[in-house]
Scaffold this active site. Sequence first.
Site, short mmCIF file in Angstrom:
data_model
loop_
_atom_site.label_atom_id
_atom_site.label_comp_id
_atom_site.label_asym_id
_atom_site.label_seq_id
_atom_site.Cartn_x
_atom_site.Cartn_y
_atom_site.Cartn_z
N ASN A 9 -45.68 44.64 -46.43
CA ASN A 9 -45.52 43.16 -45.71
C ASN A 9 -45.23 42.07 -46.61
O ASN A 9 -46.52 41.54 -47.05
CB ASN A 9 -46.48 43.07 -44.63
CG ASN A 9 -46.34 41.67 -43.93
OD1 ASN A 9 -45.34 41.07 -43.85
ND2 ASN A 9 -47.52 41.18 -43.12
N LYS A 11 -44.48 38.99 -46.02
CA LYS A 11 -44.66 37.94 -45.57
C LYS A 11 -43.80 36.86 -45.94
O LYS A 11 -42.56 37.07 -46.19
CB LYS A 11 -46.14 37.60 -46.04
CG LYS A 11 -47.18 38.36 -45.50
CD LYS A 11 -48.39 37.93 -45.68
CE LYS A 11 -49.62 39.19 -45.41
NZ LYS A 11 -51.03 38.72 -45.23
N HIS A 97 -48.81 40.55 -35.89
CA HIS A 97 -49.47 40.39 -36.97
C HIS A 97 -50.55 39.17 -36.73
O HIS A 97 -50.33 38.26 -35.93
CB HIS A 97 -48.74 40.07 -38.20
CG HIS A 97 -49.37 40.24 -39.42
ND1 HIS A 97 -50.40 39.25 -40.00
CD2 HIS A 97 -49.51 41.22 -40.58
CE1 HIS A 97 -51.04 39.51 -40.97
NE2 HIS A 97 -50.47 40.62 -41.34
N GLU A 99 -51.50 37.01 -38.35
CA GLU A 99 -51.01 35.37 -38.82
C GLU A 99 -50.18 35.09 -37.65
O GLU A 99 -50.22 33.72 -37.49
CB GLU A 99 -50.52 35.50 -40.23
CG GLU A 99 -51.27 35.74 -41.35
CD GLU A 99 -50.73 36.66 -42.24
OE1 GLU A 99 -49.67 36.67 -42.50
OE2 GLU A 99 -51.69 37.03 -43.17
N GLU A 169 -55.86 46.27 -38.21
CA GLU A 169 -55.73 45.25 -39.41
C GLU A 169 -56.97 44.24 -39.04
O GLU A 169 -56.81 43.41 -38.37
CB GLU A 169 -54.53 44.54 -39.59
CG GLU A 169 -53.30 45.24 -40.03
CD GLU A 169 -52.52 44.40 -40.78
OE1 GLU A 169 -52.26 44.97 -41.87
OE2 GLU A 169 -52.02 43.31 -40.27
N GLY A 175 -55.79 40.02 -46.72
CA GLY A 175 -56.08 38.90 -47.85
C GLY A 175 -57.11 38.38 -48.40
O GLY A 175 -57.24 37.35 -49.13
N SER A 215 -56.38 44.31 -47.28
CA SER A 215 -56.56 44.48 -48.69
C SER A 215 -56.39 46.06 -49.13
O SER A 215 -57.43 46.68 -49.97
CB SER A 215 -57.84 44.02 -49.10
OG SER A 215 -58.03 42.67 -48.67
C1 PEP Z 1 -51.25 42.16 -44.01
O1 PEP Z 1 -50.51 41.17 -44.23
O2 PEP Z 1 -50.70 42.85 -43.27
C2 PEP Z 1 -52.29 42.61 -45.03
C3 PEP Z 1 -52.93 43.84 -44.71
O3 PEP Z 1 -52.41 41.83 -46.20
P1 PEP Z 1 -53.44 42.27 -47.35
O4 PEP Z 1 -52.83 43.67 -47.85
O5 PEP Z 1 -53.18 41.16 -48.47
O6 PEP Z 1 -54.70 42.22 -46.78
#
Ligand code: PEP
Length: 253
Positions: A9, A11, A97, A99, A169, A175, A215
């Site tokens: 992803n 983003k 997601h 976000e 998630e 993040g 992460s």
């Molecule tokens: C994500 O944006 O779906 C995500 C899991 O980000 P990260 O791997 O940076 O935590």
Amino acid sequence: MRQQIAAANWKMNLTYQQGEELLDKILKENISLGEHQQAVFAVPFPYLSMAHQKLSGKKNYATSAQNCYDQKAGAFTGEVSAEMLKSINIRYCVLGHSERREYFHESNQSLATRVKLCLDNGITPIFCCGETLSIREVGAQEGYVETQLMESLFHFSEEDIRKIVIAYEPIWAIGTGKTATVEQAQEMHAHIRAIIAKKYDQNAADSISILYGGSVKANNAKELFSSPDVDGGLVGGASLVAADFIAIIRALK
Ligand code: PEP
């Protein structure tokens, strides 16, 4: 065996040229994926055709959008429809997601519509769910995720539900560098599978890929993916570094 998926992803990161360079570096590795393995790249809308062009000749590599709108077409300036994605042969779309839910106020109901529009257009939704830290701290995470699934997905037929990929998630892990433990991830994935089995049946539950996101890094992917109910990952930060995402693809079961 269920599809094991490493999904990047990006983003709102990378210029077009940086995106091209990143894909070229990853593809140069020539990682051959098994029948049950997929590498998926959720790139910004303006890069979809470029990514599709680079990935389409590669077996089990695919392009994904990061979102689509909850209306078929019309006067919705700035939005992108599932039909538009289909018209450029995009096979996956990330939906819900955290976000998008937080900054763009996407509700479970709106996501249900987006999932339907994707399915109607032959696009596989990668449906994200997951709890905040405060919900986890009071131990309410299972009920919270169950409500997200119930309100957005559980009215679909068994045939349709089997076409959806779920990404668990936990928001506190996205993040932040704070990964869920292997036990926490496995526990939630097993719970999600159990509620799908209860609502539909065990065959449906066993056929759905459930990805972990939060992460995932080159150095923890293998351990996370080794859990029986974790079928790969949705990866943000580490998907922007070629060597890291290569290691994550290689960590697939
Ligand atoms: C994500 O944006 O779906 C995500 C899991 O980000 P990260 O791997 O940076 O935590």
